[in-house]
Design a protein around this motif. Structure first.
Motif, PDB file in Angstrom:
ATOM      1  N   LYS A 162       0.855  -1.302  -0.068  1.00  0.00           N
ATOM      2  CA  LYS A 162       0.027  -0.089  -0.009  1.00  0.00           C
ATOM      3  C   LYS A 162       0.826   1.376   0.053  1.00  0.00           C
ATOM      4  O   LYS A 162       0.523   2.349  -0.692  1.00  0.00           O
ATOM      5  CB  LYS A 162      -0.885  -0.056   1.325  1.00  0.00           C
ATOM      6  N   ASN A 163       1.974   1.371   0.873  1.00  0.00           N
ATOM      7  CA  ASN A 163       2.731   2.643   0.971  1.00  0.00           C
ATOM      8  C   ASN A 163       3.859   2.513  -0.062  1.00  0.00           C
ATOM      9  O   ASN A 163       4.261   3.873  -0.457  1.00  0.00           O
ATOM     10  CB  ASN A 163       3.528   2.479   2.382  1.00  0.00           C
ATOM     11  N   HIS A 164       4.461   1.252  -0.744  1.00  0.00           N
ATOM     12  CA  HIS A 164       5.264   1.478  -1.927  1.00  0.00           C
ATOM     13  C   HIS A 164       5.050   0.816  -2.930  1.00  0.00           C
ATOM     14  O   HIS A 164       6.162   1.011  -3.939  1.00  0.00           O
ATOM     15  CB  HIS A 164       6.558   0.787  -1.169  1.00  0.00           C
ATOM     16  N   GLY A 165       3.792   0.013  -3.148  1.00  0.00           N
ATOM     17  CA  GLY A 165       3.661  -0.552  -4.321  1.00  0.00           C
ATOM     18  C   GLY A 165       2.781   0.067  -5.099  1.00  0.00           C
ATOM     19  O   GLY A 165       2.183   1.149  -4.982  1.00  0.00           O
ATOM     20  N   THR A 166       2.314  -0.592  -6.163  1.00  0.00           N
ATOM     21  CA  THR A 166       0.896  -0.160  -6.958  1.00  0.00           C
ATOM     22  C   THR A 166      -0.218  -0.667  -6.514  1.00  0.00           C
ATOM     23  O   THR A 166      -0.360  -1.902  -5.702  1.00  0.00           O
ATOM     24  CB  THR A 166       1.315  -0.570  -8.341  1.00  0.00           C
ATOM     25  N   ARG A 167      -1.098  -0.297  -7.074  1.00  0.00           N
ATOM     26  CA  ARG A 167      -2.603  -0.747  -6.558  1.00  0.00           C
ATOM     27  C   ARG A 167      -2.700  -2.297  -7.080  1.00  0.00           C
ATOM     28  O   ARG A 167      -3.575  -3.238  -6.443  1.00  0.00           O
ATOM     29  CB  ARG A 167      -3.746   0.117  -7.190  1.00  0.00           C
ATOM     30  N   GLU A 168      -2.150  -2.376  -8.369  1.00  0.00           N
ATOM     31  CA  GLU A 168      -2.426  -3.936  -8.684  1.00  0.00           C
ATOM     32  C   GLU A 168      -1.766  -4.973  -7.851  1.00  0.00           C
ATOM     33  O   GLU A 168      -2.094  -5.925  -7.804  1.00  0.00           O
ATOM     34  CB  GLU A 168      -2.079  -4.039 -10.330  1.00  0.00           C
ATOM     35  N   SER A 169      -0.445  -4.581  -7.570  1.00  0.00           N
ATOM     36  CA  SER A 169       0.238  -5.434  -6.762  1.00  0.00           C
ATOM     37  C   SER A 169      -0.394  -5.794  -5.482  1.00  0.00           C
ATOM     38  O   SER A 169      -0.359  -6.667  -4.688  1.00  0.00           O
ATOM     39  CB  SER A 169       1.577  -5.112  -6.619  1.00  0.00           C
ATOM     40  N   LEU A 170      -0.947  -4.514  -4.965  1.00  0.00           N
ATOM     41  CA  LEU A 170      -1.558  -4.750  -3.614  1.00  0.00           C
ATOM     42  C   LEU A 170      -2.872  -5.757  -3.669  1.00  0.00           C
ATOM     43  O   LEU A 170      -3.216  -6.566  -2.792  1.00  0.00           O
ATOM     44  CB  LEU A 170      -2.112  -3.195  -3.167  1.00  0.00           C
TER      45      LEU A 170
END
Length: 939
Positions: free
Chosen positions: A585-593
């Motif tokens: 959530k803080n360092h990735g993308t919405r798709e990865s989350l």
């Protein structure tokens, strides 16, 4: 009888009469009254005195012993119980019985004293405290002013006036002798009255003022004995022009004394004089005597052992720091003659000599030391032309072909193609140098680089960097499936060659790969070494710490690899999934989350928070149907879950689907009735302005959950909104929640609102009795008195509150601004000592700096406040207001974005706006602007 004669004359003086006593005189005794002083060994007057009494000292000892035996029977020494001081039987013998009796009495006295000791000490302590309160020390009275002395600048300190002079005016202002030059009119006036005047003879100026044209020197042809040039007959006028000429002549004569007798030019060079002086000043900070001692000592060392190189180097450097550079050069050159095989002496000589001479020295050094790498490097540094440098280094490599340093220096000067050829030769001469192998691999093509690295592994089987470089090479050329194999093979090979796998070093290498963009290599290294050397029970804790460390070092791919490996080992650990989700959530993308959350809910279907995070991510992306489907799946996995019911209701209400929200709440009340479900039902009807339905639901809820304070508060607020003050008071009073602080505050503010100040005060006192040490109730009591204009009572209540709650930050923050402006800084220091990390105190200090227009400090303290507690909405609102007044648009936007990402939920001013029914659909940014708009700079 003569009347002029005084009647007392001739009569004896009365007893005790002292002449002159009435006017301040006192009587005194002289040596003539008491006789001459006598030594202790002087004989006494009695010539027939017995032995032991024949000297003055013996008589004095006897008189002293007699005085000691006499008892002091003075009235001041009498006591009704003890009588006169001293013992009645002091002259008698002191026996053993007496000693035992004294010991018994002493024990009794000690026992009686211990019985009263505690009370006596307590009484004395109370008396001292009472005395200090009534008469405080000057030190205590001026303690706050002493603290302020730390803020006094040097200019303010120097501008403090000196203490006044206590002497009288004549002593303070002594009149110095004033010398006033005599005006020309005075000379002219007196010259006119006489026949003589003061002037300078032209002949004296012509001959330097010493010789005269007359024979005899001092004799003059004029009568009167006057010397020529001083007093001559004149016309009575003062010739000031001639006086000026004489002065110039005298100055010329003095300057001629320092001139060269041959050329007539002055010896002093005015332009180079200061330069010469500077050159004479030694550049060291030592004493002259110390230099002489050091010089003498080093001379002794050189003479004792002339073949000792450090002695020559130290002697040369001593002369260098004292400004004698030529002496230093001569010494070091003599040192090269005495120590021709010393590398350090030759390098020092090259350093001290100027350019061309230094080259000659280095050439001479090479002839004596043809294998010295440092001398060759120094020779290359002395050359300014690139071709000359290359020529020197290639000549050096002919003599020292196995020097890695020389090869690196030579390769750095070459073009890539020539460098590749040189490195091919370098790795043959230095097969154990990892740096040369890796440098060659970087310059080669893919196929050749693989061959180079294979040769490097054969020559250096114990270095990990070759394996990691090979993995990076494969990744760079798209052969990612080989990366994992290479790293695994590296671990196996290194262990086979007896190399210990250091986990920390490999993690550092992985972070370097991450920063270089080699993601696959980084992840492969992490997977290979993450479990090495860790106990099984410590794995989870250690891996989470490693992930946090990687995030702190900005190695995000390393952290992602750690979380992925940890999830493979602990697939059912909810905490690991949560940490990984927050990381994405803080360092990735919405798709990865979303991908991670889908895997998470598959492994942990009972973890409601993971379902809710997935639904919220879809909702924020605007995909409401997907969010609904996630919540539907969550219902299947967690039937009758309150959190999921309320999340579904919020999703529908936020998207204006109020009927669907009502149906969901009705189902929730029937299948999973809880107090929060009823509260949300009441609020939904309330915000939709269905007051009647809201009241009915509230009554129904209170029949089931009468100990839930928020329901009573909502009931009272609805009545208060309808202006039904009596029913609102009844609702607040009926609330069976004596430990609910907000309920007491609402009741008190209601009474204050309708003008019942006394009743509000009584309610707060009652609440404090039922909830002792509650800072919120104390704060409301203080503010109630302050709003009523009773500042003295408010200050008294604040003092009591701080006594009962000494570590309450919210009370200290209010106490700072209750003080007058000069005392606020002192109060803030006390508050920080008590509550160093409390966000309310930090916010109060930031506001204090803001009020003093210290913009930089205020901004720094605002940053510190929101960093310590990002959930405090009031801090964000004040920070935003501050930036609106003193910041740029970029700073304002940064504060707003940080606030939206933090999503604050608490704070007195924040909750007053966010929980207002009119603002129930407002976003975080809108609430921030509303709260900031309500803030007034009254502090």
């Amino acid at each position: 009888m003569n009347k002029k004669k005084k009647p007392f004359l001739g009569m004896p003086a009365p007893l005790g009469y002292v002449p002159g006593l009435g006017r301040g005189a006192t009587g005194f005794t002289t040596r003539s009254d008491i006789g001459p002083a006598r030594d202790a060994n002087d004989p006494v007057d009695d010539r027939h005195a017995p032995p032991g009494k024949r000297t003055v000292g013996d008589q004095m000892k006897k008189n002293q012993a007699a005085d000691d035996d006499d008892e002091d029977l003075n009235d001041t020494n009498y006591d009704e119980f003890n009588g006169y001081a001293g013992s009645l039987f002091s002259s008698g013998p002191y026996e053993k019985d007496d000693e035992e009796a004294d010991a018994i009495y002493a024990a009794l006295d000690k026992r009686m004293d211990e019985r009263r000791k505690e009370r006596r000490e307590q009484r004395e302590k109370e008396e001292i405290e009472k005395y200090r309160m009534e008469r405080p020390k000057i030190q205590q009275q001026f303690s706050d002013l002493k603290r302020k002395l730390a803020e006094v600048t040097e200019e303010e300190w120097l501008s403090i006036p000196e203490v006044g002079d206590a002497r009288n005016k004549r002593q303070r202002n002594p009149r110095y002798e004033k010398l006033t030059p005599v005006p020309d009119s005075f000379f002219a006036k007196h010259l006119q009255t006489g026949e003589n005047h003061t002037s300078v003879d032209p002949r004296q100026t012509q001959f330097g003022g010493l010789n005269t044209p007359y024979p005899g020197g001092l004799n003059t042809p004029y009568p009167g004995g006057m010397t020529p040039g001083l007093m001559t007959p004149g016309t009575g006028e003062l010739d000031m022009r001639k006086i000026g000429q004489a002065r110039n002549t005298l100055m010329d004569m003095r300057l001629s004394q320092v001139s060269d007798s041959v050329s007539g030019q002055t010896v002093v060079d005015p332009k180079g004089y200061l330069t010469d002086l500077n050159s004479m000043i030694p550049t060291h900070g030592g004493d002259i005597n110390d230099i002489k001692k050091a010089r003498l000592l080093l001379k002794s060392v050189r003479e004792t052992n002339p073949h000792h190189p450090p002695a020559w180097i130290a002697s040369a450097r001593l002369e260098e720091v004292t400004g004698k550079l030529q002496v230093a050069r001569n010494l070091i050159m003599k040192g090269t003659e005495m120590c021709p095989k010393s590398e350090d002496v030759w390098l020092e000589a090259a350093r001290l000599q100027p350019g061309d001479t230094a080259k000659a020295v280095v050439a001479q050094a090479v002839r004596h030391l043809p294998q010295s790498v440092r001398i060759y490097i120094r020779a290359a540094e002395l050359e300014t032309d690139i071709r000359a440098k290359k020529r020197v280094l290639r000549k050096a490599l002919e003599h020292v072909p196995n020097s890695v340093r020389l090869w690196k220096a030579a390769v750095e000067l070459e073009e890539p193609e020539d460098a590749r050829i040189m490195l091919s030769r370098a790795v043959e001469c230095c097969p154990t140098s990892v740096e040369l192998w890796l440098a060659l691999a970087r310059l080669e093509t893919y196929e050749n680089a693989r061959k180079v690295l294979n040769k490097a592994r054969e020559n250096i089987p114990t270095d990990r960097h070759i394996w990691i470089t090979a993995a990076k090479l494969e990744e760079a050329n798209g052969n990612t499936q080989m990366v994992e194999k290479i790293i695994d093979r590296a671990i196996t090979s290194l262990r086979a060659n007896g190399v210990e796998i250091n986990r920390e070093q490999w993690i550092q290498d992985a972070e370097e790969c991450d920063r270089a963009g080699s993601v696959a290599t980084c992840q492969a290294v992490m997977r290979a070494v993450i479990g090495i050397g860790i106990e099984e029970e410590d794995r989870k804790h250690t891996w989470m710490e490693d992930a946090d460390s990687c995030v702190a070092h900005n190695a995000l791919e390393c952290a992602r690899a750690i979380y992925a490996y940890a999830l493979q080992v602990f697939p059912s650990k909810k905490s690991v999934w949560l940490r990984a989700a927050y990381f994405e959530k803080n360092h990735g993308t919405r798709e990865s989350l979303e991908a991670l959350l889908q895997r998470a809910v598959a492994h942990c279907p009972k973890a409601e928070v993971l379902w809710l995070m997935g639904a919220k991510s879809k909702w924020l992306a605007g995909d409401v149907p997907a969010a609904r489907s996630i919540l539907a799946l969550a219902f299947q996995a967690n039937p009758n879950s309150e959190e999921i019911w309320l999340a579904a209701v919020k999703l529908e209400s936020e998207n204006d689907e109020y009927e669907r929200a009502r149906r969901l709440l009705a189902k929730a009340r029937s299948s999973a009735p809880t107090a929060r479900v009823f509260m949300k039902s009441v609020k939904l009807e309330w915000v939709q302005d269905n007051i009647r339905a809201a009241q009915d639901l509230c009554e129904e809820a209170l029949r089931h959950y009468e100990d839930f304070p928020k329901l009573w508060m909502m009931k009272g607020q609805i009545e208060e909104q309808k202006e039904m003050m009596e029913k609102a008071r009844e609702a607040y009073n009926q609330g069976k929640c004596p430990h609910s602080t907000p309920l007491w505050l609402l009741l008190s503010r209601l009474e204050e609102k309708i003008g019942q100040l006394t009743r509000a005060r009584a309610i707060l006192e009652k609440s404090r009795l039922k909830n002792p040490k509650n800072p919120g109730l104390w704060l409301e009591s203080v503010r109630l008195e302050y709003r009523a204009g009773l500042k003295n009572i408010a200050n008294t209540l604040m003092a009591k509150a701080l006594q009962e709650c000494p570590n309450s930050g919210i009370l200290w923050s209010e106490a700072i601004f209750l003080e007058a402006r000069p005392q606020r800084r002192t109060k803030s220091v006390d508050a920080l000592k008590k509550c160093e990390h409390d966000p309310h105190v930090l916010l109060a200090v930031a506001k204090l700096f803001w009020s003093q227009r210290k913009i930089t400090k205020a901004r720094e303290w605002f940053h510190r406040t929101v960093k310590i507690d990002s959930d405090l909405g009031d801090a964000w609102a004040f920070f935003y207001k501050f930036e609106l007044q003193h910041g740029t648009e970029e700073q304002q936007e940064e504060v707003r974005k940080r606030c939206e990402s933090a999503e604050p939920r608490h704070g007195e001013l924040w909750c007053a706006v966010s929980k207002d029914i009119a603002n129930w659909q407002k976003k975080i940014g809108d609430i921030l602007r509303l709260v900031a708009g309500r803030i007034k700079n009254t502090f």
